[in-house]
Design a protein around this motif. Structure first.
Motif, PDB file in Angstrom:
ATOM      1  N   LYS A 114       0.998  -1.231  -0.045  1.00 13.90           N
ATOM      2  CA  LYS A 114      -0.096  -0.104  -0.144  1.00 13.90           C
ATOM      3  C   LYS A 114       0.755   1.070   0.040  1.00 13.90           C
TER       4      LYS A 114
ATOM      5  N   LYS B 152       0.814   4.038  -2.785  1.00 14.87           N
ATOM      6  CA  LYS B 152       0.697   5.546  -2.571  1.00 14.87           C
ATOM      7  C   LYS B 152       1.782   6.537  -3.253  1.00 14.87           C
TER       8      LYS B 152
ATOM      9  N   LYS C 275       0.978   6.746  -7.029  1.00 17.18           N
ATOM     10  CA  LYS C 275       0.001   7.672  -7.074  1.00 17.18           C
ATOM     11  C   LYS C 275       0.722   9.043  -7.297  1.00 17.18           C
TER      12      LYS C 275
ATOM     13  N   ASN D 163       7.150  12.484   4.056  1.00 18.18           N
ATOM     14  CA  ASN D 163       6.000  12.685   3.702  1.00 18.18           C
ATOM     15  C   ASN D 163       5.257  14.166   3.936  1.00 18.18           C
TER      16      ASN D 163
ATOM     17  N   ASN E 155       1.648  10.882   6.490  1.00 18.67           N
ATOM     18  CA  ASN E 155       0.937  11.625   5.790  1.00 18.67           C
ATOM     19  C   ASN E 155       1.230  13.138   6.296  1.00 18.67           C
TER      20      ASN E 155
ATOM     21  N   ASP F 169      -5.374   0.116   3.093  1.00 20.92           N
ATOM     22  CA  ASP F 169      -5.484   1.508   2.065  1.00 20.92           C
ATOM     23  C   ASP F 169      -5.514   2.666   2.648  1.00 20.92           C
TER      24      ASP F 169
ATOM     25  N   ASN G  51      -3.191   5.967   3.469  1.00 23.88           N
ATOM     26  CA  ASN G  51      -3.423   7.271   2.634  1.00 23.88           C
ATOM     27  C   ASN G  51      -4.072   8.433   3.655  1.00 23.88           C
ATOM     28  N   ASN G  52      -4.461   8.186   4.771  1.00 26.85           N
ATOM     29  CA  ASN G  52      -4.980   9.056   5.843  1.00 26.85           C
ATOM     30  C   ASN G  52      -4.403   9.297   7.149  1.00 26.85           C
TER      31      ASN G  52
END
Lengths: 271, 271
Positions: free
Chosen positions: A260, A264, A267, B25, B110, B229, B233-234
């Motif tokens: 994953k 990312k 992306k 990130n 992130n 996922d 991503n979060n």
């Protein structure tokens, strides 16, 4: 380095993830990507080309006439394009002497140059055996006239194009597929093993074709040496073998979070 | 952004991994790292400074007199330095109005700016509750005179320095530690909760303090929404809570491969 990929539309996203991991972990290399296909749409190829150019690789598209392997058995999750690697030499530029075929369900975790430069004197291919499954497959196959020395996984396949051009016979492959049509389980891989198993140089699966389902098996086999730290720092090709794929829901393995993460990154590199 | 870290020698490596994930990130941010310590060696600080400079951050070393909290309970895996975040305002430059304390056993997955800019009007802190464990801790504590509104994890703690300078009383903390010395389980966290729980703004743990041990719990709690996922991503702060740490042998969680990946990146950024 020359990289061969063959796929249909379903694998365009995983391909990006694979390429992302490859360039991130091989920052000083240049890659020529040879894409063999027969069914991709123009806009799909354009999109891919944009991604590949943007990330300093070169794409070479090799479109294949639709009649090749038309009679071969095609399982739901094994698209017809997966046969192409067997006859790649017929479609690639004559000056290419070596190419590395990679399945799109792979992450490249470390530098691949030393594998790419493996000495292939007298070998048509270099590949790995998934030992845990090998015996089962060899028994399942038993193609009477064909001696199988070892059952290799064809997802990571280094190809000595010089020797393959000399020895791989298109008609022999067609005849074999025709004869054993009903007994092929993993079609292209079965053909490779039945016909050319004796000419494949065996490489260590822990480094060059690590089956992501077998974390505990490899760890036990190596008395704990091959733990997660070891894999991340030493394994070159991490292969998400089997029907369950990390880009689908419900997939679970110790490598899901890593996959994953690279999704990312893919992306971000696509933006 | 201002980042506060407090640690001893044992956490220097995890700190690098945390910082690596943070800058990877948050590529367009600049970070001022405030390191509060009392026992690090000069060469350790020099090494860290080199790493931090090389990666475009700034290190500010705040050395603390050894007498602070000398009588507080220190568990084996909770070094004395972990108390410092409670009195950070006393040692930090007066012009600093806000700082984000981060434990070194964290990965920043992130961008953290929106968390950093949380509105803290009338709140001394922003932090998260690990709901699954909260009730247990509140029950274990029961500091008769102190009303605990919620049990917050102090590993990710956004500090409103203006308000903390006004309200945090050093003597009150010393008196509390002295009185409840034998009942403190996670000492600094217990103090924070017992004394200031009502002045902490609660943030969502799934984004800002995801407990890496609770993958299945969070996934179930959110009816599957918070899958791998989603986390990748979060989630901003992935926290490796508890005694078992991903940099030690025998650790196992769905996030081990991800942690090992960032460890490898930290090695590369250290070269």
């Amino acid at each position: 380095m020359n990289i061969l990929i063959t796929l249909d539309s379903n694998y365009l996203w995983p391909l990006r993830v694979m390429l992302t991991s490859m360039i991130m972990n091989n920052p000083n290399e240049t890659f020529d990507i040879y894409l063999m296909h027969s069914r991709l749409k123009d806009e799909e190829i354009e999109d891919l080309d944009k991604f590949i150019k943007k990330n300093n690789m070169r794409l070479h598209v090799v479109e294949i006439d639709d009649h090749y392997f038309n009679d071969a058995k095609v399982c739901m999750h094994y698209p017809k394009e997966m046969y192409y690697r067997l006859l790649a030499h017929k479609f690639l530029p004559q000056e290419l002497r070596r190419i590395l075929y990679l399945d799109p369900d792979i992450l490249v975790l470390n530098p691949l140059r030393s594998f790419y430069e493996t000495d292939l004197t007298n070998f048509m291919y270099a590949a790995c055996c998934h030992k845990k499954f090998a015996i089962r497959f060899v028994n399942q196959l038993r193609f009477s006239a064909h001696k199988i020395y070892n059952y290799y996984n064809s997802g990571v396949l280094l190809i000595n194009l010089d020797l393959v051009r000399e020895h791989v016979n298109e008609h022999e492959i067609f005849a074999f597929v025709d004869k054993y049509h009903n007994r092929l389980i993993l079609p292209d891989q079965d053909v490779l093993n039945a016909l050319y198993s004796g000419k494949i140089k065996e490489m260590d699966e822990i480094y060059y074709n690590y089956d992501a389902r077998l974390y505990l098996y490899y760890k036990t086999l190596t008395y704990g040496k091959c733990d997660m730290d070891y894999v991340i720092n030493n394994t070159v090709f991490l292969h998400f073998c089997g029907k369950k794929k990390p880009w689908n829901k419900k997939y679970m393995s110790p490598f899901l979070s890593l996959y994953k993460h690279y999704e990312k990154c893919a992306k971000l590199l696509s933006e």
